[in-house]
Scaffold this motif. Structure first.
Motif, PDB file in Angstrom:
ATOM      1  N   PHE A 172     -50.776  39.486   3.765  1.00  0.00           N
ATOM      2  CA  PHE A 172     -49.430  39.220   4.289  1.00  0.00           C
ATOM      3  C   PHE A 172     -49.405  39.330   5.816  1.00  0.00           C
ATOM      4  O   PHE A 172     -48.827  38.492   6.506  1.00  0.00           O
ATOM      5  CB  PHE A 172     -48.419  40.208   3.695  1.00  0.00           C
ATOM      6  N   TYR A 173     -50.035  40.376   6.343  1.00  0.00           N
ATOM      7  CA  TYR A 173     -50.020  40.604   7.795  1.00  0.00           C
ATOM      8  C   TYR A 173     -50.848  39.557   8.529  1.00  0.00           C
ATOM      9  O   TYR A 173     -50.372  38.928   9.484  1.00  0.00           O
ATOM     10  CB  TYR A 173     -50.546  41.999   8.113  1.00  0.00           C
ATOM     11  N   LEU A 174     -52.090  39.369   8.092  1.00  0.00           N
ATOM     12  CA  LEU A 174     -53.015  38.508   8.840  1.00  0.00           C
ATOM     13  C   LEU A 174     -52.587  37.053   8.835  1.00  0.00           C
ATOM     14  O   LEU A 174     -52.811  36.330   9.813  1.00  0.00           O
ATOM     15  CB  LEU A 174     -54.422  38.647   8.257  1.00  0.00           C
ATOM     16  N   THR A 175     -51.959  36.598   7.768  1.00  0.00           N
ATOM     17  CA  THR A 175     -51.556  35.192   7.704  1.00  0.00           C
ATOM     18  C   THR A 175     -50.282  34.918   8.497  1.00  0.00           C
ATOM     19  O   THR A 175     -49.889  33.762   8.660  1.00  0.00           O
ATOM     20  CB  THR A 175     -51.353  34.750   6.240  1.00  0.00           C
ATOM     21  N   GLN A 176     -49.652  35.955   9.004  1.00  0.00           N
ATOM     22  CA  GLN A 176     -48.506  35.782   9.895  1.00  0.00           C
ATOM     23  C   GLN A 176     -48.940  35.674  11.360  1.00  0.00           C
ATOM     24  O   GLN A 176     -48.115  35.409  12.237  1.00  0.00           O
ATOM     25  CB  GLN A 176     -47.523  36.936   9.727  1.00  0.00           C
ATOM     26  N   GLN A 177     -50.235  35.911  11.599  1.00  0.00           N
ATOM     27  CA  GLN A 177     -50.793  35.811  12.942  1.00  0.00           C
ATOM     28  C   GLN A 177     -51.691  34.575  13.016  1.00  0.00           C
ATOM     29  O   GLN A 177     -52.189  34.091  12.005  1.00  0.00           O
ATOM     30  CB  GLN A 177     -51.618  37.061  13.298  1.00  0.00           C
ATOM     31  N   GLN A 178     -51.912  34.080  14.220  1.00  0.00           N
ATOM     32  CA  GLN A 178     -52.823  32.949  14.397  1.00  0.00           C
ATOM     33  C   GLN A 178     -54.262  33.439  14.268  1.00  0.00           C
ATOM     34  O   GLN A 178     -54.682  34.340  14.996  1.00  0.00           O
ATOM     35  CB  GLN A 178     -52.601  32.308  15.776  1.00  0.00           C
ATOM     36  N   GLN A 179     -55.009  32.876  13.333  1.00  0.00           N
ATOM     37  CA  GLN A 179     -56.400  33.276  13.129  1.00  0.00           C
ATOM     38  C   GLN A 179     -57.314  32.058  13.243  1.00  0.00           C
ATOM     39  O   GLN A 179     -56.872  30.910  13.133  1.00  0.00           O
ATOM     40  CB  GLN A 179     -56.577  33.920  11.738  1.00  0.00           C
ATOM     41  N   THR A 180     -58.593  32.315  13.453  1.00  0.00           N
ATOM     42  CA  THR A 180     -59.572  31.232  13.555  1.00  0.00           C
ATOM     43  C   THR A 180     -60.105  30.816  12.194  1.00  0.00           C
ATOM     44  O   THR A 180     -61.033  30.013  12.113  1.00  0.00           O
ATOM     45  CB  THR A 180     -60.750  31.655  14.448  1.00  0.00           C
ATOM     46  N   TYR A 181     -59.543  31.366  11.135  1.00  0.00           N
ATOM     47  CA  TYR A 181     -60.041  31.132   9.783  1.00  0.00           C
ATOM     48  C   TYR A 181     -58.872  31.100   8.810  1.00  0.00           C
ATOM     49  O   TYR A 181     -57.771  31.559   9.113  1.00  0.00           O
ATOM     50  CB  TYR A 181     -61.018  32.251   9.383  1.00  0.00           C
ATOM     51  N   ASN A 182     -59.114  30.555   7.641  1.00  0.00           N
ATOM     52  CA  ASN A 182     -58.168  30.630   6.536  1.00  0.00           C
ATOM     53  C   ASN A 182     -58.417  31.900   5.734  1.00  0.00           C
ATOM     54  O   ASN A 182     -59.506  32.481   5.776  1.00  0.00           O
ATOM     55  CB  ASN A 182     -58.356  29.437   5.587  1.00  0.00           C
ATOM     56  N   ILE A 183     -57.396  32.313   4.981  1.00  0.00           N
ATOM     57  CA  ILE A 183     -57.557  33.428   4.046  1.00  0.00           C
ATOM     58  C   ILE A 183     -57.027  33.007   2.681  1.00  0.00           C
ATOM     59  O   ILE A 183     -55.935  32.434   2.563  1.00  0.00           O
ATOM     60  CB  ILE A 183     -56.795  34.695   4.493  1.00  0.00           C
ATOM     61  N   ILE A 184     -57.803  33.292   1.658  1.00  0.00           N
ATOM     62  CA  ILE A 184     -57.351  33.163   0.273  1.00  0.00           C
ATOM     63  C   ILE A 184     -57.361  34.550  -0.340  1.00  0.00           C
ATOM     64  O   ILE A 184     -58.377  35.256  -0.280  1.00  0.00           O
ATOM     65  CB  ILE A 184     -58.261  32.229  -0.539  1.00  0.00           C
TER      66      ILE A 184
END
Length: 352
Positions: free
Chosen positions: A114-126
């Motif tokens: 929930f936290y990480l996908t609200q930030q801009q990242q260089t990768y996708n998360i599943i």
């Protein structure tokens, strides 16, 4: 005492503990998790009793990290003094079946997602919550992976005290059969299958595979079951025995099986060769950051769904594996908070 994320994780774990979720019987818990996640506005995909979430704006041009843990549990042992399905908090401990293995990992990975996908990242998360891990079933992660896009790295949630198992021993169970010839035990006749099998058993006891892993040590073979004979006065014409084999990452299960067949006289049948040993290089970006966060990198002798992953991974989660499958299983509330925070610190802003 705890922040909102930790409190949400604790509440969700309490709900999970309240629902029986033995291997192959995870439907009710999968329904519960699906409803809880959907209530937060996320789209949940499902295959059987496996659930997964793909981050909003999923970009197929970016690498993808998989967060995975399992929702099934073993059955409670007889020595439980508490109700295993009644989540009880006492002195910073949350008691309940599956609290440590691996419910805490499920809720911590979900909060980190929930936290990480609200930030801009260089990768996708599943994020994926899977079934049948405790029995290495084919309708768990193995089925789920068929539905997912290419995975570049995985974090497998299991109780490791938030250290990183960068390697894990594989498992292969083999059935051996040695044939002899029946005869009367009172006379010098027949060909005793037990005596013939003893030579093969001794080979398994004494043979050493040449290549030893720095992280996992040698391949380990243990004869764990043996059966022969019908009655005391009949020379047995067949002897069967079972061998438990824990492989390191330097051999495939197929290579080990070939070596065994070239050395023993009996018939050798592998129940499965699919549970392979795994290892991730210490210079992998995720592992390197973990080490800077004081996460110990080690090789694990125990099996998890990591064995089914044909891509780099680490096994890492809150709790202690010594509590798994024990009476009055528990997770420390502080471990839940640490788990969420360390998952986030491990991956937030990582250049992958």
């Amino acid at each position: 005492m705890y922040n909102e994320q930790t409190n949400d994780a604790i509440a969700l774990l309490q709900g999970m503990i309240s629902i029986s979720s033995f291997s192959k019987e995870e439907k009710e818990l999968a329904d519960f998790l699906e409803q809880e996640i959907q209530a937060k506005g996320y789209t949940v995909s499902r295959k059987g009793n496996n659930l997964w979430l793909m981050n909003p704006g999923f970009d197929y041009n970016k690498p993808t990290i998989l967060f995975n843990s399992h929702i099934d549990t073993v059955k409670p042992v007889a020595a439980w003094q508490r109700n295993p399905f009644s989540p009880l908090i006492e002195e910073n401990k949350l008691f309940g079946l599956g609290s440590n293995d691996a419910g805490a990992s499920v809720v911590c990975l979900l909060q980190a997602y929930f936290y990480l996908t609200q930030q801009q990242q260089t990768y996708n998360i599943i994020f994926a919550a899977s079934a049948e891990e405790e029995i290495s079933g084919k309708n768990g992660l193995e089925l789920l992976l068929l539905e997912l896009p290419k995975i570049d790295f995985a974090i497998v949630g299991e109780p490791t005290k938030m250290d990183m198992a960068v390697a894990e021993k594989g498992l292969m169970v083999i059935d051996c059969t040695v044939h002899g010839k029946a005869g009367h035990a009172a006379r010098n006749e027949g060909d005793n299958a037990i005596y013939k099998a003893m030579k093969d058993v001794e080979w398994f006891r004494s043979y050493e595979f040449e290549k030893k892993s720095d992280l996992l040590g040698p391949v380990k073979m243990s004869v764990t079951q043996i059966n022969a004979g019908t009655q005391h006065n009949v020379v047995p014409d067949k002897c069967t025995f079972v061998v438990d084999i824990r492989s390191n990452e330097l051999y495939t299960n197929e290579e080990i099986l070939s070596t065994i067949r070239s050395h023993v006289s009996g018939e050798v049948t592998a129940r499965s060769t699919r549970l392979s040993s795994t290892a991730t290089p210490l210079d992998h970006p995720v592992v390197k950051r973990g080490i800077t966060l004081n996460c110990n990198a080690y090789g694990s002798p125990t099996l998890s769904d990591q064995a089914l992953m044909p891509f780099p991974s680490v096994k890492m989660g809150p709790g202690d594996s010594a509590r798994s499958h024990t009476a009055d299983e528990y997770i420390l509330l502080d471990e839940i908070e640490e788990g969420i925070n360390k998952y986030i610190a491990l991956l937030d802003g990582l250049k992958f």
